[in-house]
Scaffold this motif. Structure first.
Motif, PDB file in Angstrom:
ATOM      1  N   LEU A 275      69.057  49.742  34.558  1.00 31.41           N
ATOM      2  CA  LEU A 275      68.629  50.861  35.390  1.00 31.41           C
ATOM      3  C   LEU A 275      69.423  52.147  35.175  1.00 31.41           C
ATOM      4  O   LEU A 275      69.142  53.156  35.817  1.00 31.41           O
ATOM      5  CB  LEU A 275      68.714  50.462  36.872  1.00 31.41           C
ATOM      6  N   GLY A 276      70.408  52.104  34.285  1.00 28.80           N
ATOM      7  CA  GLY A 276      71.242  53.277  34.056  1.00 28.80           C
ATOM      8  C   GLY A 276      72.587  53.131  34.749  1.00 28.80           C
ATOM      9  O   GLY A 276      72.706  52.445  35.766  1.00 28.80           O
ATOM     10  N   TRP A 277      73.617  53.797  34.213  1.00 29.80           N
ATOM     11  CA  TRP A 277      74.973  53.594  34.720  1.00 29.80           C
ATOM     12  C   TRP A 277      75.154  54.046  36.153  1.00 29.80           C
ATOM     13  O   TRP A 277      75.973  53.500  36.892  1.00 29.80           O
ATOM     14  CB  TRP A 277      75.989  54.295  33.813  1.00 29.80           C
ATOM     15  N   ARG A 278      74.369  55.020  36.597  1.00 30.17           N
ATOM     16  CA  ARG A 278      74.497  55.472  37.987  1.00 30.17           C
ATOM     17  C   ARG A 278      74.085  54.371  38.966  1.00 30.17           C
ATOM     18  O   ARG A 278      74.640  54.272  40.074  1.00 30.17           O
ATOM     19  CB  ARG A 278      73.675  56.738  38.222  1.00 30.17           C
ATOM     20  N   ALA A 279      73.142  53.532  38.554  1.00 36.13           N
ATOM     21  CA  ALA A 279      72.716  52.425  39.415  1.00 36.13           C
ATOM     22  C   ALA A 279      73.860  51.447  39.657  1.00 36.13           C
ATOM     23  O   ALA A 279      73.924  50.805  40.712  1.00 36.13           O
ATOM     24  CB  ALA A 279      71.527  51.707  38.781  1.00 36.13           C
ATOM     25  N   THR A 280      74.767  51.322  38.692  1.00 42.34           N
ATOM     26  CA  THR A 280      75.926  50.448  38.865  1.00 42.34           C
ATOM     27  C   THR A 280      76.772  50.914  40.046  1.00 42.34           C
ATOM     28  O   THR A 280      77.190  50.110  40.886  1.00 42.34           O
ATOM     29  CB  THR A 280      76.784  50.433  37.583  1.00 42.34           C
TER      30      THR A 280
ATOM     31  N   PHE B  50      87.849  39.087  51.829  1.00 40.57           N
ATOM     32  CA  PHE B  50      87.620  38.720  50.430  1.00 40.57           C
ATOM     33  C   PHE B  50      86.432  39.486  49.862  1.00 40.57           C
ATOM     34  O   PHE B  50      86.469  39.949  48.719  1.00 40.57           O
ATOM     35  CB  PHE B  50      87.380  37.211  50.314  1.00 40.57           C
ATOM     36  N   LEU B  51      85.357  39.610  50.643  1.00 39.26           N
ATOM     37  CA  LEU B  51      84.167  40.325  50.169  1.00 39.26           C
ATOM     38  C   LEU B  51      84.515  41.764  49.820  1.00 39.26           C
ATOM     39  O   LEU B  51      84.063  42.295  48.790  1.00 39.26           O
ATOM     40  CB  LEU B  51      83.071  40.281  51.234  1.00 39.26           C
ATOM     41  N   ALA B  52      85.334  42.404  50.659  1.00 40.60           N
ATOM     42  CA  ALA B  52      85.756  43.770  50.353  1.00 40.60           C
ATOM     43  C   ALA B  52      86.623  43.799  49.102  1.00 40.60           C
ATOM     44  O   ALA B  52      86.504  44.710  48.266  1.00 40.60           O
ATOM     45  CB  ALA B  52      86.509  44.363  51.540  1.00 40.60           C
ATOM     46  N   ALA B  53      87.518  42.802  48.949  1.00 38.18           N
ATOM     47  CA  ALA B  53      88.353  42.723  47.748  1.00 38.18           C
ATOM     48  C   ALA B  53      87.490  42.555  46.503  1.00 38.18           C
ATOM     49  O   ALA B  53      87.773  43.135  45.445  1.00 38.18           O
ATOM     50  CB  ALA B  53      89.344  41.567  47.868  1.00 38.18           C
ATOM     51  N   PHE B  54      86.429  41.787  46.629  1.00 43.99           N
ATOM     52  CA  PHE B  54      85.483  41.612  45.526  1.00 43.99           C
ATOM     53  C   PHE B  54      84.839  42.947  45.154  1.00 43.99           C
ATOM     54  O   PHE B  54      84.695  43.279  43.974  1.00 43.99           O
ATOM     55  CB  PHE B  54      84.416  40.589  45.929  1.00 43.99           C
ATOM     56  N   ALA B  55      84.478  43.726  46.171  1.00 46.23           N
ATOM     57  CA  ALA B  55      83.872  45.038  45.918  1.00 46.23           C
ATOM     58  C   ALA B  55      84.859  45.970  45.220  1.00 46.23           C
ATOM     59  O   ALA B  55      84.513  46.652  44.251  1.00 46.23           O
ATOM     60  CB  ALA B  55      83.395  45.654  47.236  1.00 46.23           C
ATOM     61  N   PHE B  56      86.110  45.994  45.696  1.00 47.36           N
ATOM     62  CA  PHE B  56      87.122  46.848  45.074  1.00 47.36           C
ATOM     63  C   PHE B  56      87.401  46.413  43.636  1.00 47.36           C
ATOM     64  O   PHE B  56      87.555  47.249  42.742  1.00 47.36           O
ATOM     65  CB  PHE B  56      88.416  46.815  45.895  1.00 47.36           C
ATOM     66  N   GLY B  57      87.496  45.105  43.420  1.00 48.63           N
ATOM     67  CA  GLY B  57      87.738  44.610  42.069  1.00 48.63           C
ATOM     68  C   GLY B  57      86.615  44.978  41.120  1.00 48.63           C
ATOM     69  O   GLY B  57      86.854  45.399  39.978  1.00 48.63           O
ATOM     70  N   THR B  58      85.381  44.838  41.593  1.00 50.32           N
ATOM     71  CA  THR B  58      84.236  45.212  40.772  1.00 50.32           C
ATOM     72  C   THR B  58      84.265  46.701  40.452  1.00 50.32           C
ATOM     73  O   THR B  58      84.018  47.119  39.315  1.00 50.32           O
ATOM     74  CB  THR B  58      82.929  44.854  41.498  1.00 50.32           C
ATOM     75  N   ALA B  59      84.602  47.525  41.444  1.00 53.98           N
ATOM     76  CA  ALA B  59      84.654  48.971  41.234  1.00 53.98           C
ATOM     77  C   ALA B  59      85.676  49.340  40.169  1.00 53.98           C
ATOM     78  O   ALA B  59      85.443  50.235  39.349  1.00 53.98           O
ATOM     79  CB  ALA B  59      84.991  49.676  42.544  1.00 53.98           C
ATOM     80  N   GLU B  60      86.819  48.635  40.161  1.00 51.94           N
ATOM     81  CA  GLU B  60      87.869  48.970  39.192  1.00 51.94           C
ATOM     82  C   GLU B  60      87.469  48.584  37.772  1.00 51.94           C
ATOM     83  O   GLU B  60      87.645  49.364  36.836  1.00 51.94           O
ATOM     84  CB  GLU B  60      89.174  48.265  39.554  1.00 51.94           C
ATOM     85  N   PHE B  61      86.909  47.384  37.612  1.00 50.11           N
ATOM     86  CA  PHE B  61      86.737  46.839  36.271  1.00 50.11           C
ATOM     87  C   PHE B  61      85.359  47.074  35.660  1.00 50.11           C
ATOM     88  O   PHE B  61      85.202  47.016  34.444  1.00 50.11           O
ATOM     89  CB  PHE B  61      87.028  45.332  36.284  1.00 50.11           C
ATOM     90  N   VAL B  62      84.337  47.346  36.484  1.00 49.42           N
ATOM     91  CA  VAL B  62      82.971  47.426  35.953  1.00 49.42           C
ATOM     92  C   VAL B  62      82.792  48.631  35.035  1.00 49.42           C
ATOM     93  O   VAL B  62      81.884  48.646  34.187  1.00 49.42           O
ATOM     94  CB  VAL B  62      81.946  47.465  37.105  1.00 49.42           C
ATOM     95  N   ILE B  63      83.650  49.643  35.178  1.00 48.25           N
ATOM     96  CA  ILE B  63      83.520  50.838  34.345  1.00 48.25           C
ATOM     97  C   ILE B  63      83.577  50.483  32.863  1.00 48.25           C
ATOM     98  O   ILE B  63      82.931  51.130  32.023  1.00 48.25           O
ATOM     99  CB  ILE B  63      84.617  51.870  34.713  1.00 48.25           C
ATOM    100  N   ALA B  64      84.339  49.424  32.518  1.00 50.41           N
ATOM    101  CA  ALA B  64      84.452  49.030  31.118  1.00 50.41           C
ATOM    102  C   ALA B  64      83.102  48.602  30.554  1.00 50.41           C
ATOM    103  O   ALA B  64      82.810  48.830  29.376  1.00 50.41           O
ATOM    104  CB  ALA B  64      85.473  47.897  30.968  1.00 50.41           C
ATOM    105  N   GLY B  65      82.272  47.990  31.394  1.00 52.29           N
ATOM    106  CA  GLY B  65      80.981  47.501  30.923  1.00 52.29           C
ATOM    107  C   GLY B  65      79.959  48.591  30.693  1.00 52.29           C
ATOM    108  O   GLY B  65      78.999  48.394  29.933  1.00 52.29           O
ATOM    109  N   VAL B  66      80.113  49.739  31.356  1.00 55.51           N
ATOM    110  CA  VAL B  66      79.123  50.824  31.217  1.00 55.51           C
ATOM    111  C   VAL B  66      79.754  52.072  30.613  1.00 55.51           C
ATOM    112  O   VAL B  66      79.158  53.153  30.661  1.00 55.51           O
ATOM    113  CB  VAL B  66      78.480  51.154  32.591  1.00 55.51           C
ATOM    114  N   LEU B  67      80.951  51.951  30.035  1.00 59.93           N
ATOM    115  CA  LEU B  67      81.667  53.124  29.535  1.00 59.93           C
ATOM    116  C   LEU B  67      80.871  53.903  28.481  1.00 59.93           C
ATOM    117  O   LEU B  67      80.799  55.141  28.553  1.00 59.93           O
ATOM    118  CB  LEU B  67      83.029  52.710  28.982  1.00 59.93           C
ATOM    119  N   PRO B  68      80.241  53.243  27.496  1.00 64.33           N
ATOM    120  CA  PRO B  68      79.464  54.018  26.515  1.00 64.33           C
ATOM    121  C   PRO B  68      78.331  54.806  27.148  1.00 64.33           C
ATOM    122  O   PRO B  68      78.074  55.960  26.774  1.00 64.33           O
ATOM    123  CB  PRO B  68      78.938  52.932  25.563  1.00 64.33           C
ATOM    124  N   GLU B  69      77.662  54.188  28.129  1.00 59.54           N
ATOM    125  CA  GLU B  69      76.551  54.872  28.793  1.00 59.54           C
ATOM    126  C   GLU B  69      77.047  56.062  29.619  1.00 59.54           C
ATOM    127  O   GLU B  69      76.405  57.118  29.664  1.00 59.54           O
ATOM    128  CB  GLU B  69      75.793  53.889  29.698  1.00 59.54           C
TER     129      GLU B  69
END
Length: 394
Positions: A156-161, A11-30
């Motif tokens: 901290l900047g989008w790269r930190a994400t 589950f923890l790995a699935a959480f990491a993969f899910g975050t990787a897929e969707f988090v881009i939307a939150g930092v897309l402008p940056e």
């Protein structure tokens, strides 16, 4: 209890993969500003990821079928972590896209293999719950991972994400390496490629994948535009919309586990009931969308029934592909992403044709009614010509 703990690490790995897929939307402008591209161009990072899952995931699953399960999960986790490092260091949009596609291919394979491992870690009557635990990694990533990753990017900047998501992937990979039972690594599929493709011809698998696509068409023809619908049709304040979407995520997480329990109880009757309830939920959204309080409650209910279907349908695919699970399981994320892409296009087409946001739920109503008929027909065929479940090939 040990097996459930092992599933929690997956589950923890699935959480990491899910975050990787969707988090881009939150930092897309940056990201767009940092790499000197427009926001619409940066949006292709989302499309590229979806295409990588849909096409690359199944191909990698078949190509790595000789590897033992634990070895493959560790390889995928390591590649995921390296991919996030490449994303964090990418000096150009093109290299960031390449790194995202690499991660997405691993993502598509991981979720198929993780589901296989999870159901093999628990007794037969707990398999729906095990699948639900993996799927909940995606819903929880939307509730915690995406807001958290976005906050890190803003501070901290989008790269930190990407560094943070990479660290999460590394932690999950180490947990799997240390605590996933060693015997899990003995469960590779040694059969031929032909067996993998032949398994896809079983009506239970074909219809299940069709149901996945239809449900995602219904969900994303609306969810893609849920914010403007809540603002323009429902009349919610801008500050209230994130709260409603948060509650949607909570409802979705609850729905995942309800679906898992129902799958362990009576799989096909439960799936048919869930799909029927989804059709009702979409129709309800159309009716109540102008009324803020009722609409907010309906959105939470919608989130719950949307995600309740995942455990039953994946459990069915895994059960009927027991002798050749690699390709069939990897095609589940493919079905999800095909449905997402079609749903977003259908929603846009409806809007461009002059219909308002309020009419979007009707696409879901139609798609889910069709899914119900497919499920009923498939169940009828299954009962009419009963056959034993295929067993894992030696």
């Amino acid at each position: 209890m040990v097996h459930v703990a092992s599933a929690l690490r997956i589950f923890l790995a699935a959480f990491a993969f899910g975050t990787a897929e969707f988090v881009i939307a939150g930092v897309l402008p940056e990201v767009a500003t940092g790499l000197g591209v427009s926001i619409p161009i940066a949006g292709y990072l989302v499309s590229g990821y979806a295409i990588g899952i849909a096409i690359g995931g199944p191909l990698l699953a078949v190509a790595t079928k000789k590897l033992t399960r634990k070895t493959l999960i560790l390889l995928l986790g390591t590649t995921f972590t390296i991919g996030q490092v490449l994303c964090a260091l990418a000096p150009s949009f093109e290299l960031l896209m390449a790194a995202r596609v690499l991660v997405s291919i691993v993502h598509g394979t991981y979720f198929g293999i993780a589901a296989i491992v999870a159901v093999n870690l628990v007794p037969a009557d707990k398999r729906g719950f095990a699948v639900a635990l993996i799927l909940s990694g995606l819903t929880v990533s939307n509730i915690l991972g995406v807001p958290g990753g976005t906050a890190i990017g803003n501070a901290l900047g989008w790269r930190a994400t990407f560094w943070a998501v990479g660290a999460l992937g590394l932690a999950a990979t180490l947990a799997v390496a240390l605590f996933l039972p060693a015997r899990t690594g003995q469960s590779s599929t040694t059969g031929s490629f032909l067996r993998e493709f032949k398994a896809l011809g079983r009506q239970q698998i074909v219809t299940s994948l069709a149901i996945v696509i239809l449900v995602m068409i219904g969900q994303y023809s609306l969810f893609t535009y849920i914010a403007p619908l809540l603002l323009e049709v429902t009349g919610l304040d801008t500050n209230i919309v994130p709260l409603v979407l948060l509650l949607y995520g909570v409802g979705a997480t609850i729905g995942v586990f309800v679906g898992g329990r129902l799958a362990d109880w009576k799989l096909m009757p439960s799936l048919i009931a869930i799909l029927t309830t989804q059709a009702v939920a979409f129709t309800l959204l159309y009716v109540v969308s102008p009324y803020p309080l009722i609409m907010a409650i309906a959105v939470v209910f919608w989130g719950g029934v949307n995600f309740a279907f995942g455990s039953p349908v994946q459990s069915r695919v895994l059960a009927w592909a027991g002798d050749a699970p690699n390709l069939a399981s990897a095609l589940i994320p493919t079905g999800f992403n095909i449905g997402i892409a079609i749903g977003a296009v259908l929603g846009a087409t409806l809007l461009e044709s002059g219909f308002g946001y309020r009419h979007l739920p009707l696409i879901g109503s139609a798609a889910l009614v069709l899914a119900v008929f497919i499920a009923i027909g498939s169940y009828w065929l299954e009962r009419r010509s009963p056959a034993p479940l295929p067993q894992a090939a030696e």
